[in-house]
Design a protein around this motif. Sequence first.
Motif, mmCIF file in Angstrom:
data_model
loop_
_atom_site.group_PDB
_atom_site.id
_atom_site.type_symbol
_atom_site.label_atom_id
_atom_site.label_comp_id
_atom_site.label_asym_id
_atom_site.label_seq_id
_atom_site.Cartn_x
_atom_site.Cartn_y
_atom_site.Cartn_z
ATOM 1 N N ALA A 162 -19.000 15.880 18.747
ATOM 2 C CA ALA A 162 -19.342 14.474 18.564
ATOM 3 C C ALA A 162 -19.123 14.035 17.112
ATOM 4 O O ALA A 162 -18.837 12.873 16.846
ATOM 5 C CB ALA A 162 -20.785 14.224 18.989
ATOM 6 N N GLN A 163 -19.229 15.017 16.174
ATOM 7 C CA GLN A 163 -19.002 14.654 14.778
ATOM 8 C C GLN A 163 -17.529 14.694 14.398
ATOM 9 O O GLN A 163 -17.075 13.922 13.574
ATOM 10 C CB GLN A 163 -19.767 15.618 13.863
ATOM 11 N N ASN A 164 -16.761 15.605 15.020
ATOM 12 C CA ASN A 164 -15.353 15.718 14.656
ATOM 13 C C ASN A 164 -14.514 16.050 15.892
ATOM 14 O O ASN A 164 -14.641 17.124 16.473
ATOM 15 C CB ASN A 164 -15.184 16.821 13.597
ATOM 16 N N LEU A 172 -11.426 9.961 21.168
ATOM 17 C CA LEU A 172 -12.789 9.608 21.588
ATOM 18 C C LEU A 172 -13.824 9.753 20.480
ATOM 19 O O LEU A 172 -14.893 9.165 20.544
ATOM 20 C CB LEU A 172 -13.211 10.478 22.776
ATOM 21 N N PHE A 173 -13.512 10.581 19.480
ATOM 22 C CA PHE A 173 -14.511 10.863 18.454
ATOM 23 C C PHE A 173 -13.910 10.641 17.073
ATOM 24 O O PHE A 173 -12.686 10.623 16.925
ATOM 25 C CB PHE A 173 -15.003 12.309 18.571
ATOM 26 N N PRO A 174 -14.761 10.517 16.087
ATOM 27 C CA PRO A 174 -14.240 10.400 14.727
ATOM 28 C C PRO A 174 -13.576 11.695 14.280
ATOM 29 O O PRO A 174 -13.916 12.776 14.761
ATOM 30 C CB PRO A 174 -15.497 10.116 13.895
ATOM 31 N N VAL A 175 -12.599 11.571 13.395
ATOM 32 C CA VAL A 175 -11.912 12.741 12.851
ATOM 33 C C VAL A 175 -12.202 12.806 11.367
ATOM 34 O O VAL A 175 -12.156 11.794 10.679
ATOM 35 C CB VAL A 175 -10.390 12.635 13.080
ATOM 36 N N GLY A 176 -12.536 13.981 10.904
ATOM 37 C CA GLY A 176 -12.834 14.095 9.480
ATOM 38 C C GLY A 176 -12.526 15.477 8.979
ATOM 39 O O GLY A 176 -11.946 16.292 9.698
ATOM 40 N N LEU A 214 -11.926 17.240 30.143
ATOM 41 C CA LEU A 214 -13.228 17.346 30.803
ATOM 42 C C LEU A 214 -14.348 17.516 29.779
ATOM 43 O O LEU A 214 -15.372 16.827 29.820
ATOM 44 C CB LEU A 214 -13.186 18.577 31.722
ATOM 45 N N ILE A 215 -14.107 18.412 28.829
ATOM 46 C CA ILE A 215 -15.130 18.694 27.822
ATOM 47 C C ILE A 215 -15.450 17.438 27.021
ATOM 48 O O ILE A 215 -16.617 17.035 26.876
ATOM 49 C CB ILE A 215 -14.646 19.808 26.867
ATOM 50 N N SER A 216 -14.392 16.794 26.534
ATOM 51 C CA SER A 216 -14.659 15.662 25.639
ATOM 52 C C SER A 216 -15.299 14.504 26.386
ATOM 53 O O SER A 216 -16.199 13.849 25.859
ATOM 54 C CB SER A 216 -13.370 15.223 24.940
ATOM 55 N N VAL A 217 -14.858 14.284 27.624
ATOM 56 C CA VAL A 217 -15.467 13.197 28.384
ATOM 57 C C VAL A 217 -16.939 13.509 28.645
ATOM 58 O O VAL A 217 -17.816 12.646 28.507
ATOM 59 C CB VAL A 217 -14.705 12.962 29.707
ATOM 60 N N ALA A 218 -17.203 14.773 28.993
ATOM 61 C CA ALA A 218 -18.587 15.152 29.266
ATOM 62 C C ALA A 218 -19.457 14.944 28.041
ATOM 63 O O ALA A 218 -20.556 14.387 28.122
ATOM 64 C CB ALA A 218 -18.645 16.609 29.718
ATOM 65 N N VAL A 219 -18.951 15.364 26.888
ATOM 66 C CA VAL A 219 -19.736 15.207 25.663
ATOM 67 C C VAL A 219 -19.929 13.734 25.334
ATOM 68 O O VAL A 219 -21.005 13.298 24.949
ATOM 69 C CB VAL A 219 -19.031 15.942 24.502
ATOM 70 N N ARG A 220 -18.861 12.994 25.532
ATOM 71 C CA ARG A 220 -18.906 11.574 25.218
ATOM 72 C C ARG A 220 -19.954 10.870 26.082
ATOM 73 O O ARG A 220 -20.734 10.054 25.600
ATOM 74 C CB ARG A 220 -17.517 10.981 25.485
ATOM 75 N N VAL A 221 -19.984 11.217 27.353
ATOM 76 C CA VAL A 221 -20.881 10.538 28.282
ATOM 77 C C VAL A 221 -22.325 10.949 28.049
ATOM 78 O O VAL A 221 -23.237 10.139 28.049
ATOM 79 C CB VAL A 221 -20.448 10.846 29.744
ATOM 80 N N SER A 237 -23.632 12.069 25.411
ATOM 81 C CA SER A 237 -23.970 11.796 24.011
ATOM 82 C C SER A 237 -24.618 12.976 23.296
ATOM 83 O O SER A 237 -23.946 13.742 22.623
ATOM 84 C CB SER A 237 -24.840 10.538 23.894
ATOM 85 N N ALA A 238 -25.851 13.201 23.448
ATOM 86 C CA ALA A 238 -26.526 14.187 22.595
ATOM 87 C C ALA A 238 -26.427 15.593 23.171
ATOM 88 O O ALA A 238 -26.905 15.856 24.255
ATOM 89 C CB ALA A 238 -27.995 13.810 22.430
ATOM 90 N N VAL A 239 -25.784 16.491 22.421
ATOM 91 C CA VAL A 239 -25.761 17.894 22.814
ATOM 92 C C VAL A 239 -26.654 18.645 21.858
ATOM 93 O O VAL A 239 -26.419 18.645 20.654
ATOM 94 C CB VAL A 239 -24.339 18.457 22.737
ATOM 95 N N PRO A 240 -27.690 19.254 22.359
ATOM 96 C CA PRO A 240 -28.554 19.999 21.452
ATOM 97 C C PRO A 240 -27.802 21.175 20.852
ATOM 98 O O PRO A 240 -27.102 21.889 21.575
ATOM 99 C CB PRO A 240 -29.693 20.487 22.358
ATOM 100 N N PRO A 241 -27.880 21.391 19.534
ATOM 101 C CA PRO A 241 -27.155 22.491 18.915
ATOM 102 C C PRO A 241 -27.620 23.822 19.488
ATOM 103 O O PRO A 241 -28.775 23.963 19.884
ATOM 104 C CB PRO A 241 -27.532 22.384 17.431
#
Lengths: 357, 249
Positions: B35-37, B118-122, B11-18, B20-24
């Motif tokens: 979104a970065q990792n 869903l997101f890049p891994v680093g 749920l969390i990752s899909v929400a973030v993915r959809v 897009s921008a989450v204000p810090p």
Amino acid sequence: MSAAGPGAEPSLELSIATKGLTKRFGQQLAVDGVDLAVPKGAVFGFLGPNGSGKTTTIRLLLGLATATGGSMRVLGEEMPRKLNDVLPRVGALVEGPAFYPFLSGAANLRRMDAADPYGSAATRRARVQSALERVGLTHAADKLVRAYSLGMKQRLGIANALLAPRELLVLDEPTNGLDPQGTREVRSLVRSLAADGATVFVSSHLLAEVEQICTHAAIMSAGRLVAQGTLAELRGAGQARIRVLTPDPGTAAQVLAGLGLTATLSPDGHTPGGTGFGGSGSGTDAALFASLPGAPSAAPPGAAAREDAGSAQAVAPEAVVAALVAAGVRVRGFATEQASLEDRFVALTGEGFDVVQ
Amino acid sequence: MLCALAAIPVLISVAVRVSSAVPPGRGPAFLDRIAQNGLFVGVTALVVSVPLFLPLTVGVVAGDTIAGEAGQGTLRYLLVAPAGRIRLLIVKYAGTALFVVVAPLVVALTGAGIGSALFPVGPVTLLSGDTIGPGEAVVRLLLIAAYLAVSLLGLSAIGLFISTLTDVPVGAMAATVVLSVVAQVLDALPQLEWLHPWLFSHYWLDFGDLLRQPVSWDSFAVNALLQGGYIAFFGALAYGRFITKDVLS
């Protein structure tokens, strides 16, 4: 474990023996000073109205509840101290079957068997299979218990009690919810278990059932044990009686009194639990009852006749008829009735429909 | 229940993915880093589920142990089998403990999995400022899951005890969950500071030490000691209660 071989001759050895067994719930005495004596190899009927303390006694015997007072021995061992040694030798069905609805019948039995530390895993599958076979559930073994009917669950409960060879089986209302075939099968199952040398302790309120399968019985009422003995002893303790149907009840009563019998009048010809000639179109006839001391059919030889009829003369039923006819009483019906277990039961536990407090 | 737990990181990752921008600085910790990792999904999901979701599932499992069997009537057959009361209690607690180990693990691994899908891994920057590779990061994630497993052992012991008190499983479950919430509320009241180190929920979120280089084991040890105390105390209570209990269900 080997002490109870099949065919061990009937001895004074007791499978269950309690002394003053008492259980108190708050203010209420559920079991009050019960002295049970269940001989080894017996099929023992444990009778009593609803709420008389049968199931509580069974719970105490199986160590599910702790007795408030008294002592008990099961299979010769003191309980509940030797609980873990005794229970593997006991199969039980307590207050209806209970299973995991989301598992199949066979899986339920395997799980219950796994709970028994003596249940060897190597033979588990085979033992479950044969237990299911014994209660006729082989075809439903892999069905979920959720889909079982009440009678099927009851059978599965009995199968659970038969997972291992047992020396004592405690079956609480085993025929509850069973169809007539199932009832018959349970009866023959109980007989075959007894034939194998096991003691079977059956609690029931179905008197006919107990009369058919049991050798011994005990009757509970309001937490007390009010009678106990062989079936013949219990029946014999209730007397045989005669029943006279006549339009001259007054004269008849005098004649009976002359013979030393006390007659009671029941104008509507009704007899509790009797098998007599109800509905014989006797608008004016009255039915007279009198108990018959020392009636020849009262008890089989060897049974202890416990009734307090010591003083009364034995009177043959045919002599009563002759006396009645000689006195000019118009006898329209005559019958001798053997006291049934039901009469005895009702006499001991009361007629009322109310659950005993 | 494990599926419900696994749904949280999804749920969390899909929400973030959809979105897009989450204000810090808004939402749960680490949310803006996802979104970065993708690996942060696991950490975020654990942080989110600690206050309620994990205690809830643990309460359900622990509350059901004895009361569930009693309510179903199978308890009497288990005891007559005879399972042995102590043995039954130990097996039941072991079952709960297994769930407690698996539950945070499921959240963490599902999180890491869906996150990396869903997101890049680093490389991950730790609280101490050091940077570690994704492999090492997964190890840290597993460490956090282990920390939470230990954290929840105390609550499971409480649930086991409550479960021996009743024949109604739902009651035992609810009481356990309510207790965990009450403990967290008490933990948030500064007036009760003297009580805080004794609350079983006090160290639940203190796994930050595991995100330093080198790993600091202090909070892990303190937490383990506290949970051990809870297990001993409520285990003894459950034993005392269950061994003498009249099974009337």
